[in-house]
Design a protein around this motif. Structure first.
Motif, PDB file in Angstrom:
ATOM      1  N   CYS A  36      62.914  35.964  35.181  1.00 14.34           N
ATOM      2  CA  CYS A  36      61.699  36.650  35.616  1.00 14.34           C
ATOM      3  C   CYS A  36      60.513  36.047  34.864  1.00 14.34           C
ATOM      4  O   CYS A  36      60.576  35.831  33.647  1.00 14.34           O
ATOM      5  CB  CYS A  36      61.828  38.141  35.305  1.00 14.34           C
TER       6      CYS A  36
ATOM      7  N   CYS B 187      59.374  39.191  32.290  1.00 15.57           N
ATOM      8  CA  CYS B 187      60.205  39.718  31.193  1.00 15.57           C
ATOM      9  C   CYS B 187      61.323  38.770  30.764  1.00 15.57           C
ATOM     10  O   CYS B 187      62.041  39.060  29.815  1.00 15.57           O
ATOM     11  CB  CYS B 187      60.793  41.077  31.585  1.00 15.57           C
TER      12      CYS B 187
ATOM     13  N   CYS C 281      63.353  41.571  40.248  1.00 16.30           N
ATOM     14  CA  CYS C 281      63.697  41.747  38.841  1.00 16.30           C
ATOM     15  C   CYS C 281      64.107  43.206  38.636  1.00 16.30           C
ATOM     16  O   CYS C 281      63.249  44.102  38.728  1.00 16.30           O
ATOM     17  CB  CYS C 281      62.494  41.407  37.950  1.00 16.30           C
TER      18      CYS C 281
ATOM     19  N   ASN D 176      64.634  44.725  36.082  1.00  8.42           N
ATOM     20  CA  ASN D 176      63.967  45.270  34.897  1.00  8.42           C
ATOM     21  C   ASN D 176      62.517  45.660  35.190  1.00  8.42           C
ATOM     22  O   ASN D 176      62.063  46.759  34.835  1.00  8.42           O
ATOM     23  CB  ASN D 176      64.032  44.244  33.769  1.00  8.42           C
ATOM     24  N   CYS D 177      61.778  44.798  35.864  1.00 13.61           N
ATOM     25  CA  CYS D 177      60.351  45.060  36.140  1.00 13.61           C
ATOM     26  C   CYS D 177      60.139  45.930  37.377  1.00 13.61           C
ATOM     27  O   CYS D 177      59.114  46.602  37.490  1.00 13.61           O
ATOM     28  CB  CYS D 177      59.602  43.747  36.356  1.00 13.61           C
TER      29      CYS D 177
END
Ligand code: ZN
Length: 268
Positions: free
Chosen positions: A243, A246, A263, A265-266
């Motif tokens: 990503c 991140c 992503c 996470n994001c």
């Protein structure tokens, strides 16, 4: 596949050369495109091209007696050539304009050349939603339409009735920019985040069109295909890579049969 920015770039590339030119012939070497090339288009020979417009991924070449509606399909392209340049195998249509011609090339033959009567709208255009970069695309109706559907948000923003021209690449990119997971039900995204998505769609498309501006000269002349530009993409085509925000690995899945990269996470 040409997406909205490529079609807009094509319009800007050919428009200054073909507008105000008189149609001297329409040469159809292969009429079997996605739909047969409309025979009525021959009635436009002798007419002058008044304007060139884009609606969604259709180009409309207007004359007083009707319009030519062109779609580039999966692999189509247009360029302006000098009259008499020998056609290649995939050069299916030439719109001759005196000393020049607008040449249509389409290896997969999934595009179209259709006739639209004056002041009429083609049925393919009649149910389309707003243009993302124009004033009829408004925040509140966009958010309301998304809040009303349980489909994954990515599929909802690719629905031409909600907004036109958000193809697979730009749906992936806009959702990354807005930090929204593509698989989340549209109805479960907050209005605040839908506002961020509205902005993101406009930004990614406008940036792509701006990048396309560097290729406008490629639409004239015989040296190969018009430049469908390389863009700096954050997620599309980058499954498994880091990503850009991140540094965690991007995930690639199939959603509605289309490659979807995000992503975890994001994007939530
Ligand atoms: Zn990330």
């Amino acid at each position: 596949m040409p997406e909205l920015p490529e079609v807009e770039t094509t319009k800007r590339g050919v428009q200054p050369h073909i507008q105000q030119q008189r149609i001297t012939a329409l040469v159809v070497r292969q009429a079997k495109l996605r739909w047969p090339v409309s025979p009525e288009l021959q009635s436009l020979v002798g007419e002058t091209i008044l304007t060139v417009r884009r609606r969604a991924k259709y180009l409309l070449i207007d004359t007083a007696k009707g319009s030519i509606m062109v779609h580039l399909g999966m692999s189509g392209s247009l360029r302006v050539i000098e009259q008499g340049e020998p056609p290649g195998f995939h050069d299916h249509v030439d719109l001759e304009l005196g000393k020049i011609a607008l040449r249509y090339t389409d290896p997969r033959r999934f595009g179209c050349w259709l006739f639209v009567a004056p002041n009429a709208s083609h049925e393919l255009l009649s149910k389309l939603g707003p243009e993302p970069l124009e004033e009829d695309f408004q925040r509140e109706p966009f958010a309301a339409a998304l809040r009303a559907t349980k489909r994954p948000i990515k599929q909802a923003i690719m629905d031409n009735k909600i907004v036109v021209g958000v193809g697979n690449i730009y749906a992936n990119e806009a959702l990354f920019m807005a930090k929204i997971s593509p698989v989340r039900a549209a109805s479960r995204v907050s209005v605040k985040r839908l506002n961020a998505l509205y902005d993101a769609i406009r930004i990614v498309l406008a940036e792509a069109i701006e990048q396309g501006g560097t290729t406008l000269k490629d639409f004239v002349g015989s040296d190969g295909q018009p430049g469908y530009f390389k863009q700096s993409l954050h997620v599309y085509g980058r499954g498994g890579l880091d990503c850009t925000v991140c540094k965690q690995a991007l995930k690639e899945i199939r959603l509605g049969g289309r490659s979807t990269v995000y992503c975890p996470n994001c994007q939530r």
